[in-house]
Design a protein around this motif. Structure first.
Motif, short mmCIF file in Angstrom:
data_model
loop_
_atom_site.label_atom_id
_atom_site.label_comp_id
_atom_site.label_asym_id
_atom_site.label_seq_id
_atom_site.Cartn_x
_atom_site.Cartn_y
_atom_site.Cartn_z
N ASN A 132 1.85 6.25 -7.08
CA ASN A 132 0.78 7.11 -7.56
C ASN A 132 1.22 8.57 -7.50
OD1 ASN A 132 -2.02 7.64 -8.36
ND2 ASN A 132 -2.19 8.55 -6.32
N ILE A 138 -6.13 2.27 5.97
CA ILE A 138 -5.34 2.65 4.82
C ILE A 138 -6.21 3.42 3.82
CG2 ILE A 138 -4.01 1.76 2.87
CD1 ILE A 138 -3.66 -0.76 4.89
N VAL A 139 -5.74 4.59 3.46
CA VAL A 139 -6.50 5.41 2.52
C VAL A 139 -5.73 5.50 1.21
CG1 VAL A 139 -7.58 7.62 2.15
CG2 VAL A 139 -7.32 6.76 4.46
N LEU A 140 -6.31 4.93 0.20
CA LEU A 140 -5.73 5.09 -1.14
C LEU A 140 -6.60 6.09 -1.89
CD1 LEU A 140 -4.95 1.39 -2.18
CD2 LEU A 140 -3.38 3.07 -1.24
N PRO A 141 -5.99 6.88 -2.75
CA PRO A 141 -6.78 7.84 -3.52
C PRO A 141 -7.85 7.11 -4.33
CG PRO A 141 -4.43 8.13 -3.95
CD PRO A 141 -4.57 6.90 -3.12
N LEU A 190 2.36 1.43 -11.34
CA LEU A 190 1.07 1.55 -10.65
C LEU A 190 0.12 0.45 -11.12
CD1 LEU A 190 -0.63 3.21 -8.67
CD2 LEU A 190 -1.44 4.56 -10.59
N VAL A 213 -6.97 5.50 -7.63
CA VAL A 213 -6.20 4.25 -7.52
C VAL A 213 -7.15 3.10 -7.16
CG1 VAL A 213 -4.38 3.05 -6.28
CG2 VAL A 213 -4.09 5.45 -6.88
N VAL A 262 2.10 1.69 -3.43
CA VAL A 262 1.04 2.22 -4.30
C VAL A 262 0.96 3.74 -4.14
CG1 VAL A 262 -1.44 2.29 -4.70
CG2 VAL A 262 -0.32 0.10 -4.35
N LEU A 263 0.96 4.18 -2.89
CA LEU A 263 0.85 5.63 -2.63
C LEU A 263 2.02 6.39 -3.25
CD1 LEU A 263 -0.44 5.69 1.05
CD2 LEU A 263 -1.64 6.51 -0.98
N PHE A 303 0.83 -1.21 0.00
CA PHE A 303 0.00 0.00 0.00
C PHE A 303 0.86 1.26 0.00
CE2 PHE A 303 -3.62 -2.63 1.76
CZ PHE A 303 -4.39 -2.52 0.62
N GLU A 314 -8.88 1.97 -10.16
CA GLU A 314 -8.05 1.13 -11.04
C GLU A 314 -7.98 -0.30 -10.49
OE1 GLU A 314 -4.50 2.89 -12.52
OE2 GLU A 314 -3.83 1.01 -13.43
N ILE A 315 -7.86 -0.42 -9.17
CA ILE A 315 -7.81 -1.75 -8.55
C ILE A 315 -9.13 -2.48 -8.77
CG2 ILE A 315 -7.64 -2.99 -6.36
CD1 ILE A 315 -5.84 -0.61 -5.40
N VAL A 373 -2.83 -5.70 -5.73
CA VAL A 373 -3.84 -5.44 -4.69
C VAL A 373 -5.14 -6.14 -5.07
CG1 VAL A 373 -5.14 -3.67 -3.43
CG2 VAL A 373 -2.79 -3.21 -4.12
N LYS A 405 -10.13 -4.07 -12.08
CA LYS A 405 -9.51 -5.32 -12.50
C LYS A 405 -10.26 -6.54 -11.97
CE LYS A 405 -5.00 -3.12 -12.63
NZ LYS A 405 -5.13 -2.77 -14.04
N CYS A 443 -1.59 -2.21 -8.71
CA CYS A 443 -3.05 -2.32 -8.61
C CYS A 443 -3.47 -3.76 -8.87
CB CYS A 443 -3.73 -1.39 -9.61
SG CYS A 443 -3.61 0.33 -9.10
#
Lengths: 188, 304
Positions: free
Chosen positions: A122, B12-15, A130, B18, A118-119, A115, B21-22, A137, B25, A134
């Motif tokens: 990004n 956990i903070v993902l934008p 990326l 993002v 990823v941050l 994670f 995009e995850i 994940v 999939k 992704c």
């Protein structure tokens, strides 16, 4: 090493007997830049490897950094942990000037690291990396129940979420009140 | 400034781009699980484009069945007023005191939540035993954005049901359309839909009034099982349209009442041989020909 890689993009090495000016072109040493993360450890990265990062590439081309300036002032990425930046730099070096493979298996298996990566990726706008991250994940989430996914992300349930939201609102309200009070104080 | 904030739960903070995009999939089943994780995830999933190779919906009086690509889900009416959920013919779950139809409709409405949905093949089959699944049709009517379906195969009990379904489809993406309406009521409204008129290929098993044939003129490939009260003028109009069309390929029409070949030959000035009419016309601005064959039971146009 760097000179041969540069040479691939030019026809010069095939004709070693050409005039010195044109032969000298691939001899130009590759320029290097320096970056550091939260831990202030400075990494030396070639311009070719940095091409992967749209952010750094933009910084270099827009700011017109020379190598001396870059050496004196490494790009500071205070929001990225040292080990994560190391991973990013390694990846960029490995994939310098190469088409990226369809799969990348060298990504961290540990979810916190992944994670963080990823941050960072990004933020640095490294598109291919990326995409790999992704995918990784997504594989982690695949086939998991909502509860298991919540555990992966350490997400509170909606009830807990609402409580946290309320708390945040309260705080925002207080801050706003504080700001207006401060502004009023300034006006006087 | 005093930095004295209570600790925020550490998740956990993902934008969101993002996360999108995850999530993009993952397939439908995984996305439905993600929707239940949190409100944010739910909103993001519904913003994502959903692509399905196959969506099949079949409704009977005692059972609703969906197929999402390879996954099969069925909702069966249980004698003791419950619903038995079956997943891929094996995993069974009983839900006490629940209406199978309500659960099925609710599940479909969740799947159809994303604003942008692409489906290669949509199959809808309303069995005669369940005359009018209004709640299910409502999930199609409620959509703000139309479904992008390439091929639609619809077996319904009334023209209204067909209209409701087809109206929910994006006309630009709809290439093939097959409609089966085993009822004697007027189907006129279906053929007037813009979605229908611009299709590339159509297969109709329904009673079509001959006056509606003008709506088929721009479809390059079509078959109609039952055309009612067809007259010579209708053939002539179709022939003239096809002769001018650059896209026309094939048309086959079966009629409900047998045709009087001799009379048609006389009025249209066509040659009758063996109770059949066979004519060839040249096509405007093209080296091709249009062949017309008429027998007592069918009319066929073919570009050659």
């Amino acid at each position: 090493m760097s000179s041969t890689e540069q040479g691939t993009s030019s026809a010069a090495p095939a004709e070693p007997t050409t005039a010195p000016e044109s032969a000298a072109a691939p001899e130009v040493p590759e320029s290097f830049y320096y970056v550091h993360g939260k831990d202030k450890v400075v990494h030396k990265v070639s311009a070719g490897a940095l091409q992967h990062s749209a952010l750094i590439h933009g910084m270099i081309s827009n700011l017109g950094y020379t190598e001396e300036q870059a050496k004196a002032n490494p790009f500071p990425f205070e929001n990225i942990d040292g080990d994560i930046l190391q991973m990013v730099v390694d990846w960029c070096n490995q994939h310098k000037g190469k088409p990226t493979p369809p799969e990348d298996t060298n990504l961290p298996k540990q979810k916190e690291k992944l994670f963080d990566l990823v941050l960072a990726v990004n933020y640095l706008e490294i598109k291919e990396l990326l995409t790999y991250c992704c995918k990784q994940v997504a594989m982690m989430v695949k086939g998991k129940s909502p509860e298991e996914i919540r555990e992966i992300w350490m997400i509170p349930t909606d009830a807990e979420d609402e409580a946290a939201e309320k708390e945040a609102k309260k705080r925002a309200g207080k801050e706003a009140a504080g700001e207006t009070a401060a502004a009023a104080g300034d006006a006087k | 400034m005093l930095e004295e904030e209570p600790p925020i739960p550490e998740y956990i903070v993902l934008p969101s781009e993002v996360l999108c995009e995850i999530f993009g999939k993952l397939d439908l089943k995984n996305r439905l699980n993600l929707r239940r994780v949190s409100k944010t995830f739910c909103q993001l999933i519904d913003q994502l484009k959903l692509h399905l190779d196959t969506l099949s919906i079949s409704v009977r009086s005692d059972c609703v069945r969906y197929r999402f690509n390879d996954a099969l889900v069925s909702y069966n009416n249980d004698a003791s007023n419950g619903c038995i959920l079956e997943y891929n013919y094996s995993k069974k779950t009983a839900i006490q005191e629940a209406d199978f139809m309500k659960i099925a409709v609710n599940d479909l409405s969740i799947v159809l939540k994303p604003s942008k949905i692409q489906i290669d093949s949509l199959y809808v089959d309303f069995h005669v035993s369940h005359k009018n699944p209004t709640e299910l049709l409502e999930t199609f009517r409620q959509r703000k954005r139309r479904l992008q379906v390439r091929q639609a195969y619809l077996t319904v009990n009334s023209a209204d049901q067909a209209i409701s379904l087809i109206s929910a489809l994006e006309s630009e993406t709809l290439k093939t359309i097959a409609i089966n309406v085993p009822s004697s009521e007027s189907t006129k409204g279906i053929w007037q839909l813009e979605q229908f008129k611009q299709a590339k290929s159509a297969e109709i098993s329904a009673i079509v009034e001959a006056a509606s044939l003008e709506n088929f003129r721009n479809i390059p490939n079509f078959m109609i099982k039952a055309v009612k009260s067809i007259e010579v003028q209708h053939f002539i109009q179709l022939r003239d349209a096809f002769m001018e069309s650059s896209t026309f390929k094939y048309c086959n029409i079966r009629v409900t009442e047998s045709l009087d070949i001799d009379e048609i030959g006389r009025i249209a000035k066509m040659r009758v041989v063996d109770q059949k009419i066979s004519e060839v016309y040249s096509i405007l601005n093209a080296p091709n020909h249009l062949r017309l064959r008429i027998t007592s039971s069918e009319v066929e146009f073919r570009r050659m």
